[in-house]
Design a protein around this motif. Sequence first.
Motif, mmCIF file in Angstrom:
data_model
loop_
_atom_site.group_PDB
_atom_site.id
_atom_site.type_symbol
_atom_site.label_atom_id
_atom_site.label_comp_id
_atom_site.label_asym_id
_atom_site.label_seq_id
_atom_site.Cartn_x
_atom_site.Cartn_y
_atom_site.Cartn_z
ATOM 1 N N PHE A 51 0.839 -1.202 0.000
ATOM 2 C CA PHE A 51 0.000 0.000 0.000
ATOM 3 C C PHE A 51 0.875 1.254 0.000
ATOM 4 O O PHE A 51 0.629 2.187 -0.763
ATOM 5 C CB PHE A 51 -0.970 0.036 1.193
ATOM 6 C CG PHE A 51 -1.691 1.355 1.271
ATOM 7 C CD1 PHE A 51 -2.748 1.632 0.428
ATOM 8 C CD2 PHE A 51 -1.263 2.352 2.148
ATOM 9 C CE1 PHE A 51 -3.375 2.868 0.445
ATOM 10 C CE2 PHE A 51 -1.888 3.592 2.179
ATOM 11 C CZ PHE A 51 -2.948 3.851 1.326
ATOM 12 N N LEU A 52 1.900 1.276 0.861
ATOM 13 C CA LEU A 52 2.782 2.449 0.927
ATOM 14 C C LEU A 52 3.428 2.722 -0.426
ATOM 15 O O LEU A 52 3.466 3.861 -0.887
ATOM 16 C CB LEU A 52 3.874 2.255 1.988
ATOM 17 C CG LEU A 52 3.451 2.246 3.450
ATOM 18 C CD1 LEU A 52 4.672 2.052 4.336
ATOM 19 C CD2 LEU A 52 2.720 3.508 3.835
ATOM 20 N N LYS A 61 4.097 11.355 -2.178
ATOM 21 C CA LYS A 61 4.392 11.667 -0.777
ATOM 22 C C LYS A 61 4.008 10.483 0.093
ATOM 23 O O LYS A 61 3.183 9.664 -0.285
ATOM 24 C CB LYS A 61 3.717 12.961 -0.322
ATOM 25 C CG LYS A 61 2.251 13.053 -0.583
ATOM 26 C CD LYS A 61 1.756 14.444 -0.246
ATOM 27 C CE LYS A 61 0.255 14.457 -0.509
ATOM 28 N NZ LYS A 61 -0.360 15.723 -0.430
ATOM 29 N N MET A 62 4.664 10.415 1.243
ATOM 30 C CA MET A 62 4.416 9.310 2.164
ATOM 31 C C MET A 62 3.036 9.460 2.805
ATOM 32 O O MET A 62 2.695 10.531 3.284
ATOM 33 C CB MET A 62 5.473 9.299 3.281
ATOM 34 C CG MET A 62 6.783 8.673 2.873
ATOM 35 S SD MET A 62 6.637 6.951 2.356
ATOM 36 C CE MET A 62 5.926 6.222 3.801
ATOM 37 N N PRO A 63 2.264 8.378 2.808
ATOM 38 C CA PRO A 63 0.961 8.459 3.463
ATOM 39 C C PRO A 63 1.104 8.514 4.981
ATOM 40 O O PRO A 63 2.072 8.001 5.537
ATOM 41 C CB PRO A 63 0.261 7.162 3.030
ATOM 42 C CG PRO A 63 1.348 6.245 2.612
ATOM 43 C CD PRO A 63 2.493 7.091 2.175
ATOM 44 N N THR A 64 0.146 9.153 5.620
ATOM 45 C CA THR A 64 0.111 9.225 7.080
ATOM 46 C C THR A 64 -0.555 7.961 7.617
ATOM 47 O O THR A 64 -1.155 7.192 6.851
ATOM 48 C CB THR A 64 -0.720 10.441 7.524
ATOM 49 O OG1 THR A 64 -2.053 10.262 7.018
ATOM 50 C CG2 THR A 64 -0.134 11.753 7.021
ATOM 51 N N ASN A 70 -7.522 4.774 6.479
ATOM 52 C CA ASN A 70 -8.704 5.086 5.672
ATOM 53 C C ASN A 70 -8.625 4.555 4.241
ATOM 54 O O ASN A 70 -9.541 3.896 3.772
ATOM 55 C CB ASN A 70 -8.966 6.591 5.664
ATOM 56 C CG ASN A 70 -9.315 7.120 7.040
ATOM 57 O OD1 ASN A 70 -9.742 6.388 7.918
ATOM 58 N ND2 ASN A 70 -9.113 8.405 7.250
ATOM 59 N N ALA A 71 -7.534 4.842 3.540
ATOM 60 C CA ALA A 71 -7.411 4.438 2.135
ATOM 61 C C ALA A 71 -6.884 3.008 1.996
ATOM 62 O O ALA A 71 -7.237 2.301 1.056
ATOM 63 C CB ALA A 71 -6.507 5.400 1.383
ATOM 64 N N GLY A 72 -6.047 2.597 2.945
ATOM 65 C CA GLY A 72 -5.458 1.261 2.870
ATOM 66 C C GLY A 72 -6.270 0.192 3.581
ATOM 67 O O GLY A 72 -6.041 -1.001 3.403
ATOM 68 N N GLY A 73 -7.210 0.638 4.414
ATOM 69 C CA GLY A 73 -8.055 -0.315 5.141
ATOM 70 C C GLY A 73 -7.306 -1.101 6.204
ATOM 71 O O GLY A 73 -7.670 -2.231 6.528
ATOM 72 N N ILE A 74 -6.265 -0.504 6.755
ATOM 73 C CA ILE A 74 -5.452 -1.190 7.766
ATOM 74 C C ILE A 74 -5.614 -0.436 9.084
ATOM 75 O O ILE A 74 -5.243 0.729 9.187
ATOM 76 C CB ILE A 74 -3.968 -1.240 7.334
ATOM 77 C CG1 ILE A 74 -3.847 -1.990 6.003
ATOM 78 C CG2 ILE A 74 -3.110 -1.896 8.414
ATOM 79 C CD1 ILE A 74 -2.646 -1.621 5.179
#
Length: 104
Positions: A51-52, A61-64, A70-74
Motif C-alpha cells: 500500500f505504501l 508523498k508518504m501516506p500518514t 482510511n485508504a489502505g483499510g489497515i
Amino acid sequence: MEKVIAGYSVDVTEEGYLTNQAQWNKEIAWAIAKEIGINELTEGHWKVIEFLQKDFAETEKMPTIRRVKNAGGIATKELYALFPEGPILKAAKIAGLSKPVSCV
C-alpha cells in the motif's frame, strides 16, 4: 552513501533509508526488517508495504497513519502490532521509501 544490504549495493541516507527506490527488492526488505527487529514479514506486513509503495507512486508523498487506515483499510492498532514503535517509519524503511516528513 552506499551500503550493502542482502548482497546488493544500494544508496541510503545516514539513517538507512533507500534514496533510489529502483534499487529495492524483497530480499532487501527482508534484510532491513531483520535489521530493525522484525524477524518475519507476514501477509499483513506485505499488505502495508505494498500500500505504501502504491500510494507513494500515485501521490509522490508518504501516506500518514490516518491515510493508511482510511485508504489502505489497515487499522491503526494492526499497524502498531505489525510495526511496533513507529509503524510508518519502519514500514517506509522496509518498503524502500524515504523517511516520512511527519516522523521525527
